[in-house]
Scaffold this active site. Structure first.
Site, mmCIF file in Angstrom:
data_model
loop_
_atom_site.group_PDB
_atom_site.id
_atom_site.type_symbol
_atom_site.label_atom_id
_atom_site.label_comp_id
_atom_site.label_asym_id
_atom_site.label_seq_id
_atom_site.Cartn_x
_atom_site.Cartn_y
_atom_site.Cartn_z
ATOM 1 N N ARG A 30 0.870 -1.649 -0.057
ATOM 2 C CA ARG A 30 0.351 -0.514 -0.680
ATOM 3 C C ARG A 30 0.803 1.386 -0.387
ATOM 4 O O ARG A 30 0.543 2.434 0.527
ATOM 5 C CB ARG A 30 -1.113 0.101 1.072
ATOM 6 C CG ARG A 30 -1.939 -1.196 1.210
ATOM 7 C CD ARG A 30 -3.354 -0.662 0.144
ATOM 8 N NE ARG A 30 -3.952 -2.075 0.628
ATOM 9 C CZ ARG A 30 -5.356 -1.181 0.614
ATOM 10 N NH1 ARG A 30 -5.188 -0.456 0.358
ATOM 11 N NH2 ARG A 30 -6.277 -2.335 1.245
ATOM 12 N N ARG A 49 -3.103 5.753 0.474
ATOM 13 C CA ARG A 49 -3.470 7.102 1.228
ATOM 14 C C ARG A 49 -2.488 8.123 2.030
ATOM 15 O O ARG A 49 -3.345 9.163 2.570
ATOM 16 C CB ARG A 49 -4.945 7.149 2.217
ATOM 17 C CG ARG A 49 -5.575 6.561 1.409
ATOM 18 C CD ARG A 49 -7.097 6.049 1.916
ATOM 19 N NE ARG A 49 -6.574 4.370 2.086
ATOM 20 C CZ ARG A 49 -7.540 4.062 2.782
ATOM 21 N NH1 ARG A 49 -8.630 4.467 3.286
ATOM 22 N NH2 ARG A 49 -8.166 2.979 3.320
ATOM 23 N N ARG A 106 -6.107 12.267 -5.968
ATOM 24 C CA ARG A 106 -6.947 11.601 -5.366
ATOM 25 C C ARG A 106 -8.629 12.523 -5.336
ATOM 26 O O ARG A 106 -9.467 12.265 -5.807
ATOM 27 C CB ARG A 106 -6.942 10.561 -3.994
ATOM 28 C CG ARG A 106 -8.514 10.371 -3.809
ATOM 29 C CD ARG A 106 -8.912 8.716 -4.157
ATOM 30 N NE ARG A 106 -9.401 8.173 -3.551
ATOM 31 C CZ ARG A 106 -10.621 8.741 -2.976
ATOM 32 N NH1 ARG A 106 -11.442 9.663 -3.610
ATOM 33 N NH2 ARG A 106 -11.372 8.023 -2.309
ATOM 34 N N ASP A 122 -6.273 -2.073 -7.889
ATOM 35 C CA ASP A 122 -7.114 -2.362 -6.368
ATOM 36 C C ASP A 122 -7.232 -4.150 -6.856
ATOM 37 O O ASP A 122 -7.954 -4.347 -7.905
ATOM 38 C CB ASP A 122 -8.248 -2.248 -5.922
ATOM 39 C CG ASP A 122 -9.096 -2.320 -4.484
ATOM 40 O OD1 ASP A 122 -8.144 -2.237 -3.632
ATOM 41 O OD2 ASP A 122 -9.662 -3.204 -4.356
ATOM 42 N N TYR A 124 -15.513 -10.910 -0.192
ATOM 43 C CA TYR A 124 -15.908 -9.864 -1.138
ATOM 44 C C TYR A 124 -17.405 -9.907 -1.388
ATOM 45 O O TYR A 124 -18.337 -9.515 -1.491
ATOM 46 C CB TYR A 124 -15.044 -8.784 -1.215
ATOM 47 C CG TYR A 124 -14.112 -7.977 -0.854
ATOM 48 C CD1 TYR A 124 -14.029 -7.292 0.518
ATOM 49 C CD2 TYR A 124 -12.637 -8.914 -0.041
ATOM 50 C CE1 TYR A 124 -13.102 -6.389 0.763
ATOM 51 C CE2 TYR A 124 -11.544 -8.425 0.322
ATOM 52 C CZ TYR A 124 -11.679 -6.962 0.932
ATOM 53 O OH TYR A 124 -10.725 -6.656 1.759
HETATM 54 O O1 1CP Z 1 0.826 0.569 -3.040
HETATM 55 C C1 1CP Z 1 -0.380 -0.506 -3.060
HETATM 56 O O2 1CP Z 1 -0.140 -1.434 -2.541
HETATM 57 C C2 1CP Z 1 -1.159 0.447 -4.233
HETATM 58 C C3 1CP Z 1 -2.349 -0.713 -5.135
HETATM 59 C C4 1CP Z 1 -3.396 -1.044 -4.246
HETATM 60 C C5 1CP Z 1 -2.957 -3.282 -3.623
HETATM 61 C C6 1CP Z 1 -2.081 -3.810 -3.821
HETATM 62 C C7 1CP Z 1 -4.746 -0.977 -2.954
HETATM 63 C C8 1CP Z 1 -5.101 0.717 -3.721
HETATM 64 N N1 1CP Z 1 -5.298 -2.246 -2.954
HETATM 65 C C9 1CP Z 1 -4.354 -2.905 -3.274
HETATM 66 C C10 1CP Z 1 -4.663 -3.605 -2.874
HETATM 67 C C11 1CP Z 1 -5.812 -4.406 -1.674
HETATM 68 N N2 1CP Z 1 -7.043 -4.195 -1.727
HETATM 69 C C12 1CP Z 1 -5.798 -6.006 -0.747
HETATM 70 C C13 1CP Z 1 -5.124 -6.581 -0.804
HETATM 71 C C14 1CP Z 1 -4.194 -6.222 0.396
HETATM 72 C C15 1CP Z 1 -4.393 -5.978 1.383
HETATM 73 O O3 1CP Z 1 -4.619 -6.559 2.624
HETATM 74 O O4 1CP Z 1 -4.376 -4.470 2.329
HETATM 75 C C16 1CP Z 1 -6.680 -5.487 -0.262
HETATM 76 C C17 1CP Z 1 -8.005 -6.235 1.026
HETATM 77 C C18 1CP Z 1 -8.268 -4.242 -1.370
HETATM 78 C C19 1CP Z 1 -9.199 -4.501 -1.136
HETATM 79 C C20 1CP Z 1 -9.946 -3.082 -0.352
HETATM 80 N N3 1CP Z 1 -9.178 -1.896 -1.148
HETATM 81 C C21 1CP Z 1 -10.282 -2.304 1.070
HETATM 82 C C22 1CP Z 1 -10.837 -2.903 2.181
HETATM 83 C C23 1CP Z 1 -9.715 -3.652 3.278
HETATM 84 C C24 1CP Z 1 -10.600 -3.931 4.566
HETATM 85 O O5 1CP Z 1 -10.066 -4.319 5.124
HETATM 86 O O6 1CP Z 1 -11.590 -4.916 3.865
HETATM 87 C C25 1CP Z 1 -10.309 -0.791 0.721
HETATM 88 C C26 1CP Z 1 -10.649 0.288 2.024
HETATM 89 C C27 1CP Z 1 -9.333 0.083 -0.446
HETATM 90 C C28 1CP Z 1 -9.458 0.961 -1.435
HETATM 91 C C29 1CP Z 1 -8.265 1.416 -1.357
HETATM 92 N N4 1CP Z 1 -7.481 0.079 -2.044
HETATM 93 C C30 1CP Z 1 -6.160 1.515 -2.420
HETATM 94 C C31 1CP Z 1 -5.694 1.859 -1.770
HETATM 95 C C32 1CP Z 1 -4.856 3.471 -2.522
HETATM 96 C C33 1CP Z 1 -7.197 2.878 -1.569
HETATM 97 C C34 1CP Z 1 -7.948 3.650 -0.362
HETATM 98 C C35 1CP Z 1 -9.136 4.485 -2.109
HETATM 99 C C36 1CP Z 1 -8.895 5.566 -1.401
HETATM 100 O O7 1CP Z 1 -9.633 5.672 -0.681
HETATM 101 O O8 1CP Z 1 -8.080 6.245 -1.984
#
Ligand code: 1CP
Length: 339
Positions: A23, A27, A36, A72, A147
């Site tokens: 990540r 953010r 964003r 994502d 999900y």
């Molecule tokens: O640097 C990076 O890793 C950027 C790309 C990236 C990746 C690899 C994002 C951007 N998301 C992910 C993977 C991801 N997404 C996972 C696997 C990794 C982990 O366990 O953290 C998962 C479970 C998600 C699902 C997801 N996407 C959630 C829910 C998490 C949960 O607790 O259920 C959320 C809130 C997101 C949104 C998201 N994805 C990425 C960003 C920067 C954001 C925030 C969005 C924003 O508001 O700008």
């Protein structure tokens, strides 16, 4: 081109231990917040030029040794035909869940070039800009399935486990479709130029090992096997996965991602002839500088017997982490591991 990360993945000697963070493009960076603002997260994911910009931000600002594609894990789930929304403060939402045969039958296995061409375009553009390797990724089928079945994030996974145990054929049917989609999607990423691939199994750790073996692991193995001809290092990360480490070691992955709940030295002994990625507690970034450096030194020492070590957080960087603290960690890893 700085290929330290790829060398570590392959277990080759490196001049220092490479570092990137899960990540990292996100953010916690004010520069990300600026891009964003005024658009939804999914709009951002579907704008290749902007995805390139936010993928590059942490490389330029913090000096990581690998970039991770900005996207994502749920993007391909939308391409399977489900409406997807991201709600501020609540995360992903699927208004139509997949809980019966009719919903499963409606899901398609998409052509990634047709429905997710923006991802491949982002990868192609990134490869022209990057001086470090690019990691492509997908969610592991079990994690993605939670999900779709729950309709979003969950804490207890009631609906998921209910389907596993009371309608196993339906559950396996869903896993099958997600697996086919993931294989095509990751192949397309590698063809477009991704130099390593990571499978995120964020919720694997909620399963008993015997259920992981039946309901999740075979699909992970199939994906990794199918991607072998792509010829790029494969990283498998099962969050909360200390109890599943023996499976991870047999998954076919070249690199095993580790969360922070296990000592890295112990994990290295258990995974044997594999590189490892991890595994500092993301909140340890909040330690005062001297203590953070001491902890990094200890982790580097504990990992000294690894076939290859990629320094990483045990999970994603928390959104309120000061970027200066992440920078301290990057510089410390580079300095303290220099050989
Ligand atoms: O640097 C990076 O890793 C950027 C790309 C990236 C990746 C690899 C994002 C951007 N998301 C992910 C993977 C991801 N997404 C996972 C696997 C990794 C982990 O366990 O953290 C998962 C479970 C998600 C699902 C997801 N996407 C959630 C829910 C998490 C949960 O607790 O259920 C959320 C809130 C997101 C949104 C998201 N994805 C990425 C960003 C920067 C954001 C925030 C969005 C924003 O508001 O700008």
């Amino acid at each position: 081109m700085n290929d330290t990360f790829l060398k570590a993945c392959r277990g080759e000697p490196t001049d220092y231990t490479p570092i990137w963070m899960m990540r990292q493009a996100g953010r916690y960076l004010p520069e990300y917040q600026k891009v964003r603002r005024g658009r939804t997260f999914l709009e951002l994911c579907k704008s290749p030029e902007l995805c390139v910009e936010v993928t590059l931000q942490p490389i330029d600002i913090l000096g990581f040794d690998a970039a991770i594609l900005f996207s994502d894990i749920l993007v391909p789930m939308e391409a399977m035909g489900l409406e997807l929304e991201f709600h501020e403060g609540r995360g992903p939402v699927f208004p139509q869940t997949v809980r019966d045969r009719a919903a499963l039958d409606r899901l398609i296995v998409p052509d990634p070039h047709e429905s997710m061409g923006f991802v491949m375009e982002t990868i192609r553009l990134l490869r022209k800009e990057l001086k470090v390797p690019l990691i492509g990724f997908a969610g592991a089928p079990f994690t993605c399935a939670t999900y779709l079945i729950e309709g979003g994030s969950s804490k207890v996974f009631w609906e998921t486990k209910k389907m596993m145990f009371s309608a196993p054929e339906l559950f396996h049917g869903l896993m099958e479709k997600i697996t086919l989609c993931t294989i095509d999607y990751l192949k397309a990423q590698a063809e477009a130029g991704a130099q390593a691939l990571q499978l995120f199994d964020s919720w694997a750790g909620i399963l008993a090992p015997c259920d992981y073996e039946t309901y999740a692991f075979p699909y992970v193995q199939r994906i990794i096997e199918a991607l072998r001809p792509a010829g790029v290092p494969f990283i498998y990360f099962a969050n909360n996965g200390a109890t599943l480490l023996d499976y991870s070691a047999r998954s076919g992955a070249d690199v095993i991602g580790l969360d922070w709940r296990i000592n890295i030295g112990e994990a290295i002994q258990r995974v044997g002839d594999k590189a490892v990625q991890g595994n500092i507690d993301p909140f340890a970034l909040l330690l005062p500088e001297d203590q953070l450096r001491a902890r990094i030194q200890k982790l580097l020492d504990d990992a000294s017997q690894a076939k290859g070590h990629i320094f990483n957080l045990g999970h994603g960087i928390h959104q309120f982490t000061p970027p200066e603290q992440a920078k301290i960690a990057v510089d410390a890893v580079h300095e303290l591991s220099r050989r």
